[in-house]
Design a protein around this motif. Structure first.
Motif, PDB file in Angstrom:
ATOM      1  N   ALA A  22       0.860  -1.181   0.000  1.00 33.07           N
ATOM      2  CA  ALA A  22       0.000   0.000   0.000  1.00 33.07           C
ATOM      3  C   ALA A  22       0.898   1.233   0.000  1.00 33.07           C
ATOM      4  O   ALA A  22       1.855   1.317   0.768  1.00 33.07           O
ATOM      5  N   GLN A  26      -2.610   5.603  -0.610  1.00 28.48           N
ATOM      6  CA  GLN A  26      -3.471   4.499  -1.018  1.00 28.48           C
ATOM      7  C   GLN A  26      -4.955   4.868  -0.970  1.00 28.48           C
ATOM      8  O   GLN A  26      -5.696   4.651  -1.931  1.00 28.48           O
ATOM      9  N   ARG A  27      -5.392   5.434   0.137  1.00 27.77           N
ATOM     10  CA  ARG A  27      -6.814   5.759   0.278  1.00 27.77           C
ATOM     11  C   ARG A  27      -7.257   6.829  -0.712  1.00 27.77           C
ATOM     12  O   ARG A  27      -8.334   6.737  -1.308  1.00 27.77           O
ATOM     13  N   GLU A  30      -7.417   5.220  -4.150  1.00 25.81           N
ATOM     14  CA  GLU A  30      -8.583   4.330  -4.235  1.00 25.81           C
ATOM     15  C   GLU A  30      -9.864   5.137  -4.429  1.00 25.81           C
ATOM     16  O   GLU A  30     -10.722   4.780  -5.247  1.00 25.81           O
ATOM     17  N   ARG A  31      -9.978   6.231  -3.683  1.00 25.32           N
ATOM     18  CA  ARG A  31     -11.184   7.065  -3.791  1.00 25.32           C
ATOM     19  C   ARG A  31     -11.287   7.677  -5.187  1.00 25.32           C
ATOM     20  O   ARG A  31     -12.366   7.710  -5.782  1.00 25.32           O
ATOM     21  N   LEU A  35     -12.556   2.857  -6.229  1.00 30.03           N
ATOM     22  CA  LEU A  35     -12.346   1.504  -5.719  1.00 30.03           C
ATOM     23  C   LEU A  35     -12.830   1.447  -4.272  1.00 30.03           C
ATOM     24  O   LEU A  35     -13.143   2.479  -3.670  1.00 30.03           O
ATOM     25  N   VAL A  37     -12.452   1.746  -0.626  1.00 28.07           N
ATOM     26  CA  VAL A  37     -11.455   2.525   0.108  1.00 28.07           C
ATOM     27  C   VAL A  37     -11.173   1.859   1.449  1.00 28.07           C
ATOM     28  O   VAL A  37     -11.933   1.994   2.408  1.00 28.07           O
ATOM     29  N   GLN A  41      -3.598  -2.629  -0.294  1.00 24.33           N
ATOM     30  CA  GLN A  41      -3.349  -2.947  -1.698  1.00 24.33           C
ATOM     31  C   GLN A  41      -3.886  -4.336  -2.040  1.00 24.33           C
ATOM     32  O   GLN A  41      -3.647  -5.303  -1.314  1.00 24.33           O
ATOM     33  N   ASP A  45      -6.714  -3.389  -7.031  1.00 24.02           N
ATOM     34  CA  ASP A  45      -6.235  -2.023  -6.817  1.00 24.02           C
ATOM     35  C   ASP A  45      -4.996  -1.764  -7.667  1.00 24.02           C
ATOM     36  O   ASP A  45      -4.896  -0.751  -8.365  1.00 24.02           O
ATOM     37  N   VAL A  49      -4.520   1.093 -10.546  1.00 23.84           N
ATOM     38  CA  VAL A  49      -3.519   2.154 -10.397  1.00 23.84           C
ATOM     39  C   VAL A  49      -2.516   2.080 -11.541  1.00 23.84           C
ATOM     40  O   VAL A  49      -2.113   3.099 -12.114  1.00 23.84           O
TER      41      VAL A  49
END
Length: 210
Positions: A22, A26-27, A30-31, A35, A37, A41, A45, A49
């Motif tokens: 991660a 990461q958060r 993801e947002r 994805l 949240v 990882q 994800d 990415v």
């Protein structure tokens, strides 16, 4: 256009496989990618990415959610309306807007954005970029810093020794400047043509981690 370089864990340097770690953003990433949240990882994800990194020319494209990936997303989100929050004063004359929170800058005349937004790198801890409103008081295209013995191409000074200028380093480096507002070489060159002596520079916020 300058190459976008992502920071990856030392053990993954040179590894072509999808990152299992991660990233520090990461958060947020993801947002942005819509994805789940959870800050963890997963294979899905990493694949998402990695597709984003490939599309936007970020290297290495291993799916690690680092500063270059999140910075690119932040820049894309601001492009349509960088002053949506109204933090930069809207004047009839040209105004330089520097958002330290998002590490972005742009130039506007009235509500019309005439330059940017572009990514910046501002002051590190102990060398904060000063907030407030200042005029561009001196411009030196091929400036050399006698304090730090370093080049400052397209330097435009606005507060003491603090200036906009180009760097040859990664604009998304986790290490900030010594107070100046750094730009990529191409962005600094375009800014040189966009500003004049006396233009007001409005700076607010705080560099994350500074």
């Amino acid at each position: 256009m300058e190459r976008l370089v992502e920071y990856v864990p030392a053990k993954e340097v040179g590894v072509a496989a999808c990152s299992r770690r991660a990233g520090p953003y990461q958060r947020q990433v993801e947002r942005w990618l819509k994805l789940a949240v959870d800050g963890k990882q997963s294979a899905a994800d990493c694949a998402a990415v990695r597709r984003f990194q490939t599309t936007h020319g970020i290297h290495p494209n291993t799916g690690f959610a680092g500063p270059a990936t999140w910075g690119t997303m932040r820049l894309l989100a601001a492009r349509a309306h960088p002053n949506a929050a109204g933090r930069c004063p809207v004047r009839t004359t040209r105004t330089v807007c520097v958002d330290l929170d998002r590490q972005l800058m742009w130039v506007q005349t009235g509500a019309n954005v005439t330059y940017g937004p572009v990514a910046i790198r501002s002051g590190r801890p102990g060398y904060a970029t000063r907030t407030g409103t200042y005029p561009v008081y001196w411009r030196h295209k091929n400036h050399w810093s006698t304090i730090y013995n370093a080049p400052m191409p397209y330097a435009q000074f606005f507060s003491g020794g603090q200036a906009f200028h180009a760097i040859y380093d990664n604009i998304y480096s986790v290490v900030g400047s010594r107070g100046c507002v750094n730009l990529t070489y191409s962005d600094a060159r375009r800014l040189w043509g966009a500003l004049r002596k006396g233009d007001p520079v409005h700076i607010w916020g705080r560099r994350p981690g500074a």
